[in-house]
Write a protein that holds these residues in place. Structure first.
Motif, PDB file in Angstrom:
ATOM      1  N   CYS A  62      -0.329   0.876  -6.266  1.00 18.42           N
ATOM      2  CA  CYS A  62       0.945   1.502  -5.901  1.00 18.42           C
ATOM      3  C   CYS A  62       1.660   2.042  -7.139  1.00 18.42           C
ATOM      4  O   CYS A  62       2.244   3.121  -7.104  1.00 18.42           O
ATOM      5  CB  CYS A  62       1.829   0.519  -5.137  1.00 18.42           C
ATOM      6  N   ARG A  63       1.614   1.292  -8.234  1.00 12.63           N
ATOM      7  CA  ARG A  63       2.219   1.773  -9.483  1.00 12.63           C
ATOM      8  C   ARG A  63       1.502   3.034  -9.968  1.00 12.63           C
ATOM      9  O   ARG A  63       2.130   3.969 -10.447  1.00 12.63           O
ATOM     10  CB  ARG A  63       2.166   0.685 -10.547  1.00 12.63           C
ATOM     11  N   ALA A  64       0.180   3.078  -9.828  1.00 16.59           N
ATOM     12  CA  ALA A  64      -0.573   4.261 -10.246  1.00 16.59           C
ATOM     13  C   ALA A  64      -0.208   5.470  -9.393  1.00 16.59           C
ATOM     14  O   ALA A  64      -0.086   6.586  -9.894  1.00 16.59           O
ATOM     15  CB  ALA A  64      -2.072   3.978 -10.168  1.00 16.59           C
ATOM     16  N   GLY A 122       6.529   6.675 -14.269  1.00  9.98           N
ATOM     17  CA  GLY A 122       7.840   6.045 -14.168  1.00  9.98           C
ATOM     18  C   GLY A 122       7.877   4.802 -13.318  1.00  9.98           C
ATOM     19  O   GLY A 122       8.935   4.217 -13.115  1.00  9.98           O
ATOM     20  N   ALA A 123       6.732   4.356 -12.826  1.00  3.40           N
ATOM     21  CA  ALA A 123       6.715   3.186 -11.941  1.00  3.40           C
ATOM     22  C   ALA A 123       7.146   1.937 -12.704  1.00  3.40           C
ATOM     23  O   ALA A 123       6.751   1.731 -13.852  1.00  3.40           O
ATOM     24  CB  ALA A 123       5.315   2.986 -11.377  1.00  3.40           C
ATOM     25  N   PRO A 124       7.957   1.104 -12.079  1.00  2.38           N
ATOM     26  CA  PRO A 124       8.389  -0.117 -12.759  1.00  2.38           C
ATOM     27  C   PRO A 124       7.240  -1.113 -12.885  1.00  2.38           C
ATOM     28  O   PRO A 124       6.335  -1.136 -12.054  1.00  2.38           O
ATOM     29  CB  PRO A 124       9.485  -0.658 -11.841  1.00  2.38           C
ATOM     30  N   PHE A 140       0.850  -1.185   0.000  1.00  2.00           N
ATOM     31  CA  PHE A 140       0.000   0.000   0.000  1.00  2.00           C
ATOM     32  C   PHE A 140       0.886   1.235   0.000  1.00  2.00           C
ATOM     33  O   PHE A 140       2.096   1.137   0.193  1.00  2.00           O
ATOM     34  CB  PHE A 140      -0.979   0.007   1.180  1.00  2.00           C
ATOM     35  N   ALA A 141       0.279   2.375  -0.243  1.00  2.93           N
ATOM     36  CA  ALA A 141       1.037   3.619  -0.373  1.00  2.93           C
ATOM     37  C   ALA A 141       0.690   4.575   0.763  1.00  2.93           C
ATOM     38  O   ALA A 141      -0.468   4.667   1.186  1.00  2.93           O
ATOM     39  CB  ALA A 141       0.727   4.286  -1.711  1.00  2.93           C
ATOM     40  N   GLY A 183       5.334  10.488 -10.237  1.00  2.00           N
ATOM     41  CA  GLY A 183       5.622  10.899 -11.602  1.00  2.00           C
ATOM     42  C   GLY A 183       4.402  11.489 -12.271  1.00  2.00           C
ATOM     43  O   GLY A 183       3.306  11.509 -11.705  1.00  2.00           O
ATOM     44  N   PRO A 184       4.572  11.929 -13.501  1.00  7.20           N
ATOM     45  CA  PRO A 184       3.439  12.492 -14.236  1.00  7.20           C
ATOM     46  C   PRO A 184       2.443  11.403 -14.620  1.00  7.20           C
ATOM     47  O   PRO A 184       2.749  10.213 -14.587  1.00  7.20           O
ATOM     48  CB  PRO A 184       4.095  13.088 -15.484  1.00  7.20           C
TER      49      PRO A 184
END
Length: 151
Positions: A113-115, A120-122, A44-45, A94-95
């Motif tokens: 989490c990537r969102a 730039g999330a892997p 989680f973020a 990131g944007p």
């Protein structure tokens, strides 16, 4: 496009208006989570901005978004680490990534989490995969910080 150039960076995170930490942990409370690596079955973020802390956590059947009643100076990543979670960050979000088609992946904790991390999330499908890729980004960025300052 060079994905390494888009990756969330530590230097940018230190000066960013919003900082993101990703926490990993969890036990297999759902049967379908058991095949995932122990200790990396959920992520989680936690976001920090000038007003304080916000936690974004996808739970089974709902999305939890909570503004915590703690001061901005509170060490939330340290709190999570003391509770036994693996915590990585800070990252600068990131944007937004423009897409012509919607993503075909299911909504998961990793996808959320990537969102939050942005364009730039892997890429990763599991919490353990995301953890490994974010560790690699942190190591590379720390190495760049050390080498660029000594030139």
């Amino acid at each position: 496009m060079n994905r390494a150039r888009q990756a969330p960076r530590l230097r940018a995170a230190r000066d960013a208006q919003q900082q993101v930490w990703i926490a990993f942990g969890g036990e297999a409370d759902q049967l379908w989570l058991r095949p995932l690596r122990r200790g990396f079955r959920h992520c989680f973020a936690a976001l920090r901005d000038e007003a304080g802390w916000t936690v974004v956590e996808p739970l089974t059947g709902r999305l939890l978004v909570a503004r915590l009643a703690v001061p901005m100076e509170f060490d939330l990543p340290g709190f999570y680490a003391r509770a036994g979670l693996a915590v990585l960050g800070p990252f600068a979000p990131g944007p937004v990534r423009a897409r012509t088609l919607p993503t075909l992946l299911p909504f998961t904790c990793v996808g959320l989490c990537r969102a939050v991390l942005g364009a730039g999330a892997p890429f990763a499908l599991t919490p353990w995969g995301l953890f490994r890729r974010l560790v690699k980004i942190l190591k590379n960025d720390r190495k760049n910080v050390l080498t660029t300052g000594s030139a």
